[in-house]
Design an enzyme around this catalytic site. Structure first.
Site, short mmCIF file in Angstrom:
data_model
loop_
_atom_site.label_atom_id
_atom_site.label_comp_id
_atom_site.label_asym_id
_atom_site.label_seq_id
_atom_site.Cartn_x
_atom_site.Cartn_y
_atom_site.Cartn_z
N ARG A 87 0.84 -1.21 0.00
CA ARG A 87 0.00 0.00 0.00
C ARG A 87 0.87 1.25 0.00
O ARG A 87 0.54 2.25 -0.63
CB ARG A 87 -0.89 0.01 1.24
CG ARG A 87 -2.23 -0.61 0.99
CD ARG A 87 -3.13 -0.46 2.19
NE ARG A 87 -3.81 0.81 2.21
CZ ARG A 87 -4.25 1.41 3.31
NH1 ARG A 87 -4.05 0.86 4.47
NH2 ARG A 87 -4.87 2.55 3.25
N THR A 118 -9.31 10.67 -4.54
CA THR A 118 -8.37 9.56 -4.77
C THR A 118 -8.01 8.88 -3.44
O THR A 118 -7.76 9.57 -2.44
CB THR A 118 -7.08 10.11 -5.43
OG1 THR A 118 -7.45 10.81 -6.61
CG2 THR A 118 -6.10 9.00 -5.77
N ASP A 147 -19.46 6.95 3.56
CA ASP A 147 -19.67 5.95 4.61
C ASP A 147 -20.82 6.39 5.53
O ASP A 147 -21.65 5.57 5.95
CB ASP A 147 -18.39 5.78 5.44
CG ASP A 147 -17.16 5.75 4.56
OD1 ASP A 147 -16.56 4.69 4.39
OD2 ASP A 147 -16.82 6.82 3.99
N ARG A 150 -23.99 5.76 3.71
CA ARG A 150 -24.30 4.33 3.72
C ARG A 150 -24.90 3.94 5.06
O ARG A 150 -25.89 3.21 5.14
CB ARG A 150 -23.01 3.51 3.49
CG ARG A 150 -22.57 3.45 2.05
CD ARG A 150 -21.20 2.76 1.92
NE ARG A 150 -20.80 2.67 0.53
CZ ARG A 150 -19.53 2.62 0.11
NH1 ARG A 150 -18.54 2.67 0.99
NH2 ARG A 150 -19.24 2.51 -1.16
N HIS A 174 -11.07 6.94 6.13
CA HIS A 174 -11.97 6.30 5.16
C HIS A 174 -11.31 4.96 4.84
O HIS A 174 -10.46 4.87 3.96
CB HIS A 174 -12.12 7.17 3.91
CG HIS A 174 -12.80 6.46 2.78
ND1 HIS A 174 -14.08 5.99 2.85
CD2 HIS A 174 -12.36 6.11 1.55
CE1 HIS A 174 -14.40 5.39 1.73
NE2 HIS A 174 -13.37 5.44 0.92
P1 NAD Z 1 -9.95 4.83 -12.90
O1 NAD Z 1 -8.74 4.00 -13.13
O2 NAD Z 1 -11.23 4.49 -13.59
O3 NAD Z 1 -9.61 6.35 -13.23
C1 NAD Z 1 -8.42 6.97 -12.87
C2 NAD Z 1 -8.15 8.05 -13.88
O4 NAD Z 1 -6.98 8.76 -13.46
C3 NAD Z 1 -7.86 7.50 -15.30
O5 NAD Z 1 -8.73 8.11 -16.24
C4 NAD Z 1 -6.41 7.86 -15.53
O6 NAD Z 1 -6.11 8.14 -16.88
C5 NAD Z 1 -6.27 9.09 -14.65
N1 NAD Z 1 -4.88 9.39 -14.34
C6 NAD Z 1 -3.88 8.53 -14.00
N2 NAD Z 1 -2.73 9.19 -13.87
C7 NAD Z 1 -2.99 10.49 -14.12
C8 NAD Z 1 -2.19 11.66 -14.14
N3 NAD Z 1 -0.89 11.60 -13.89
N4 NAD Z 1 -2.78 12.81 -14.44
C9 NAD Z 1 -4.10 12.89 -14.72
N5 NAD Z 1 -4.91 11.81 -14.72
C10 NAD Z 1 -4.36 10.63 -14.42
O7 NAD Z 1 -10.18 4.81 -11.31
P2 NAD Z 1 -11.53 5.19 -10.53
O8 NAD Z 1 -12.33 3.97 -10.32
O9 NAD Z 1 -12.13 6.36 -11.19
O10 NAD Z 1 -10.93 5.61 -9.11
C11 NAD Z 1 -10.22 6.81 -8.95
C12 NAD Z 1 -9.77 6.97 -7.51
O11 NAD Z 1 -10.92 7.16 -6.66
C13 NAD Z 1 -9.05 5.73 -6.95
O12 NAD Z 1 -7.97 6.17 -6.16
C14 NAD Z 1 -10.12 5.08 -6.09
O13 NAD Z 1 -9.56 4.29 -5.06
C15 NAD Z 1 -10.80 6.30 -5.54
N6 NAD Z 1 -12.10 6.09 -4.90
C16 NAD Z 1 -12.37 6.83 -3.80
C17 NAD Z 1 -13.55 6.66 -3.10
C18 NAD Z 1 -13.79 7.48 -1.86
O14 NAD Z 1 -14.74 7.24 -1.09
N7 NAD Z 1 -12.97 8.49 -1.61
C19 NAD Z 1 -14.50 5.74 -3.55
C20 NAD Z 1 -14.23 5.01 -4.71
C21 NAD Z 1 -13.01 5.17 -5.38
#
Ligand code: NAD
Length: 312
Positions: A87, A118, A147, A150, A174
């Site tokens: 991680r 993110t 959360d 939910r 989270h």
């Molecule tokens: P995804 O892979 O579908 O999308 C990620 C995007 O980031 C892609 O389009 C990619 O091209 C872009 N990216 C990567 N490197 C980049 C850079 N250097 N500059 C600009 N863009 C860049 O992933 P996702 O499912 O959309 O998830 C995105 C994030 O959200 C993950 O970290 C995930 O864990 C997080 N997330 C957070 C919660 C929360 O409660 N906070 C919930 C769900 C997911």
């Protein structure tokens, strides 16, 4: 004119964008991604829905220079875990990615509010604050907003009460160390413990199962469909609306504690007042001893993880 720039047009980012369009959240929405082609395609796709929507939102694929006059930048960009990667290694890679995002945004003259989604969101929000040098109120993580939603939904089902009348918050990281401080949950005006005492059909054991369900919801959804995105997309919208409409809403965003509970630097989910200036007030809850212990342990975990990062 309300303008939002979204960085990261993956599943989470675009769920937010779709919700923003349907909720008429802003006047201008700019989509940025390292994959420019994807950002353009997503903008095109959303624009084709405009004729069916109630808004005339301007949506286009843009660049970080477009952040100069934005009210909010939402960051959903990130990379997933590689096989065999820890991680912390993943986090270090996301830190390097955030450098390439946050620095040019700050250079653009952006003076609005960052909302970070993110994961691990508490750490990524703290990283954003450090990289940007922005004041604490102007960098927010989505924290435990989703959360908490939910939990309210599940408690609403259990007690047969509209979730909007369930007042309670999931606090902490989270992630795995988040928890529900039950001493702070009320059903309408009534403390949940009183409701349990008055109605023996409701049991603490069941509430603990609900808490466990909330903590594991993301794992369950990921196992079923690969990722979670609609709920978080709507949670980001909720936080953005509190800012754009200067609502003074109480949301369990991730914000720097700044002395709350005697803790300072850590970013963690806790009820905060959110308005046009961002996270303006952290609420210090009167937690029971065991709840305070859990909260502090969660903060320590976050602090340790952050300390393991190399900023160079
Ligand atoms: P995804 O892979 O579908 O999308 C990620 C995007 O980031 C892609 O389009 C990619 O091209 C872009 N990216 C990567 N490197 C980049 C850079 N250097 N500059 C600009 N863009 C860049 O992933 P996702 O499912 O959309 O998830 C995105 C994030 O959200 C993950 O970290 C995930 O864990 C997080 N997330 C957070 C919660 C929360 O409660 N906070 C919930 C769900 C997911």
């Amino acid at each position: 004119m309300k303008k939002i720039v979204l960085v990261g047009t993956g599943m989470v980012g675009m769920s937010f964008a779709y919700a923003a369009l349907n909720q008429n959240l802003c006047d201008e929405l700019v989509l940025c991604d390292i994959n420019e082609k994807r950002a353009k395609g997503e903008a095109q796709d959303l624009n084709h829905g405009l004729a069916f929507s109630k808004t005339s939102m301007k949506i286009y694929a843009g660049k970080y220079s477009d952040c100069s006059d934005a009210d909010i930048v939402v960051i959903c960009a990130g990379v997933g875990q590689k096989p065999g990667e820890t991680r912390l290694q993943l986090l270090q890679r996301n830190l390097e990615i955030f450098k390439t995002i946050v620095n040019p945004i700050v250079d653009s003259g952006f003076d609005g509010i960052f909302i970070v989604a993110t994961n691990p969101v508490d750490i990524m929000a703290r990283i954003t604050r450090k990289l940007s040098g922005f004041p604490n109120n102007k960098v927010i993580g989505t924290g435990t907003t989703l959360d908490s939603a939910r939990m309210r939904y599940l408690l609403g089902e259990y007690f047969h009460i509209d979730p909007r009348n369930i007042h309670g918050y999931v606090i902490g990281e989270h992630g795995d160390s988040e928890f529900v401080p039950w001493s702070q949950v009320t059903i309408g005006p009534k403390p949940i413990r009183d409701e349990l005492m008055d109605n023996p059909e409701f049991k603490m054991d069941d509430l603990e199962k609900i808490e466990e369900n909330v903590r594991h919801a993301a794992y369950e959804i990921i196992e079923a469909k690969g990722a979670t995105y609609y709920g978080i997309g709507m949670a980001i919208c909720r936080v953005a609306r509190a800012i754009l409409q200067d609502e003074n809403s109480i949301l369990t965003i991730s914000a720097r504690l700044c002395g709350t509970y005697g803790l300072d630097k850590v970013y963690v989910g806790n009820p905060c007042v959110v308005n046009k200036d961002g996270a303006v007030r952290r609420m210090e809850l009167t937690l029971m001893n065991n709840e305070m212990k859990k909260f502090k342990e969660s903060c320590e975990l976050l602090d340790e993880t952050f300390s393991g990062l190399e900023f160079k």
